[in-house]
Design a protein around this motif. Structure first.
Motif: not given
Length: 405
Positions: A215-219, A344-350, A401-405
């Protein structure tokens, strides 16, 4: 909380491992999974292609299927960490890579080799995402040295590149054409030795990053940055897949191939110092853009000439930047998101990177088959990296607003 106390400790209870030593140990998973498991294939590719009568498209497919495995592993990484824990994800992933190397030594069957490359990708992703997220936490516990500590982890594959570069060309020269399988056995033994230290530290965590982190990461706010990382994935892999074949076609023997590959690997070791100030830039995608631009320059140099000095310069410039790009994305995540969102963010980058490197080898291989020259592969590689640099330059900081859970 000191990360070096709670994440990984020496088995001797009276002595806590130094964070730099801890991170270097964790990086051995990336050394085996990426430095050897993925990149050493380029060293064996020319002999395998000749012996097994592959086209460039077939040769490229072997790195594409590896990237498919890597992509699948990245997609599952957070859930895997949650289910089996940090230690099992890192160690199990590395052992899977080790098994895949042994399988490459046992068969010349195209589909069995494809399976081996797929497993190597799965294992590498599990170890890399888990190791990278864990390293980010260890680094965060020492904020004054955080970027340096992060760079140590991402220099890990350089050890594998350097070691395999010293082994593969001379093994092929000594045993002659068709000895590619002997190289795979040598790399399997080397990787087994490098896996041992991962079992001599305790890897544990009281924090489950995977829990609720989605929930804390938005693309959307980082879409252009993900596009830049996609370009990097597609561009770098073309260079790393076919450059040894290019060096060989230009008349480079075992020594030239080993030197070229070794220079890329050695360059990784200066990355933490060379890019320290750039990695500290908390200005959206600027750091990534600078490093990717340097990477593109290194990839473009062989287009202009094939002299020994020119190719050596290409290897150094490419290598110094190549390892730092991945480090810059982790720094970007650390600057823009809370700790709970990091896996989650590192996985999205990966994943974005993984899609790029899935398409890169087979597309560039097909272009080479169609046009008959590896120089086109390098043109495509350099152009993609340059486009990635431009895209990263357009990425701004992520709002609160995009960087807080």
């Amino acid at each position: 909380m000191h990360a070096q106390d709670s994440f990984a400790q020496d088995r001797r209870p009276s002595h806590h491992a130094h964070p730099a030593r801890l991170i270097l140990t964790l990086s051995l998973g990336a050394t085996v999974g990426l430095g050897i498991g993925r990149f050493a294939y380029a060293l064996v590719l020319p002999d395998m292609r000749d012996s097994l009568h592959w086209s460039y498209s077939a040769a490229g497919f072997m790195n594409t299927i590896n990237a498919v495995g890597y992509l699948a592993g990245a997609l599952m990484a957070s859930r895997l960490i949650k289910r089996v824990g940090w230690a099992a994800a890192i160690r199990g992933g590395t052992l899977a890579c080790l098994a895949s190397l042994a399988l490459c030594a046992l068969t010349g069957n195209f589909w069995a080799l494809s399976l081996a490359r797929l497993v190597a990708g799965l294992g590498a992703a599990a170890g890399f995402v888990a190791g990278g997220a864990l390293t980010a936490v260890i680094a965060q516990s020492r904020p004054e040295r955080a970027n340096f500590l992060l760079s140590l982890f991402y220099a890990g594959p350089g050890i594998g590149i350097l070691a395999s570069g010293l082994i593969a060309p001379f093994t092929l020269q000594w045993f002659g054409p068709g000895s590619w399988w002997i190289v795979w056995w040598a790399l399997t033994l080397l990787s087994a030795a490098m896996t041992i230290p991962l079992f001599l530290i305790r890897i544990e965590s009281t924090t489950n990053f995977a829990e609720g982190s989605g929930a804390s990461f938005s693309i959307l706010p980082v879409l252009i940055y993900l596009a830049a990382y996609f370009m990097f994935g597609a561009g770098y892999i073309a260079y790393m897949t076919f450059m040894i074949a290019y060096v060989r076609d230009a008349g480079g023997g075992a020594a030239a191939q080993a030197a070229f590959w070794g220079l890329i690997g050695v360059s990784a070791f200066v990355t933490p110092w060379f890019w320290r100030r750039v990695l500290a830039l908390d200005r959206g995608g600027l750091a990534t853009a600078i490093i990717l631009g340097t990477n593109a320059l290194g990839a473009a140099l062989p287009i202009l000439g094939t002299s020994t000095a020119w190719l050596a310069t290409s290897a150094i410039v490419f290598g110094v930047a190549f390892f730092a790009v991945v480090g810059s994305t982790t720094a970007f995540v650390r600057f823009n998101y809370p700790a709970a969102a990091w896996p989650t963010a590192i996985a999205a980058m990966t994943i974005s990177f993984g899609v790029g490197q899935t398409l890169g080898p087979i597309v560039v291989g097909a272009i080479t088959d169609a046009l008959g020259s590896l120089s086109y592969a390098l043109n495509v590689s350099a152009a993609l990296l340059a486009l990635g640099a431009v895209a990263a330059l357009c990425q701004r900081k992520v709002g609160p607003k995009h960087s807080v859970p």
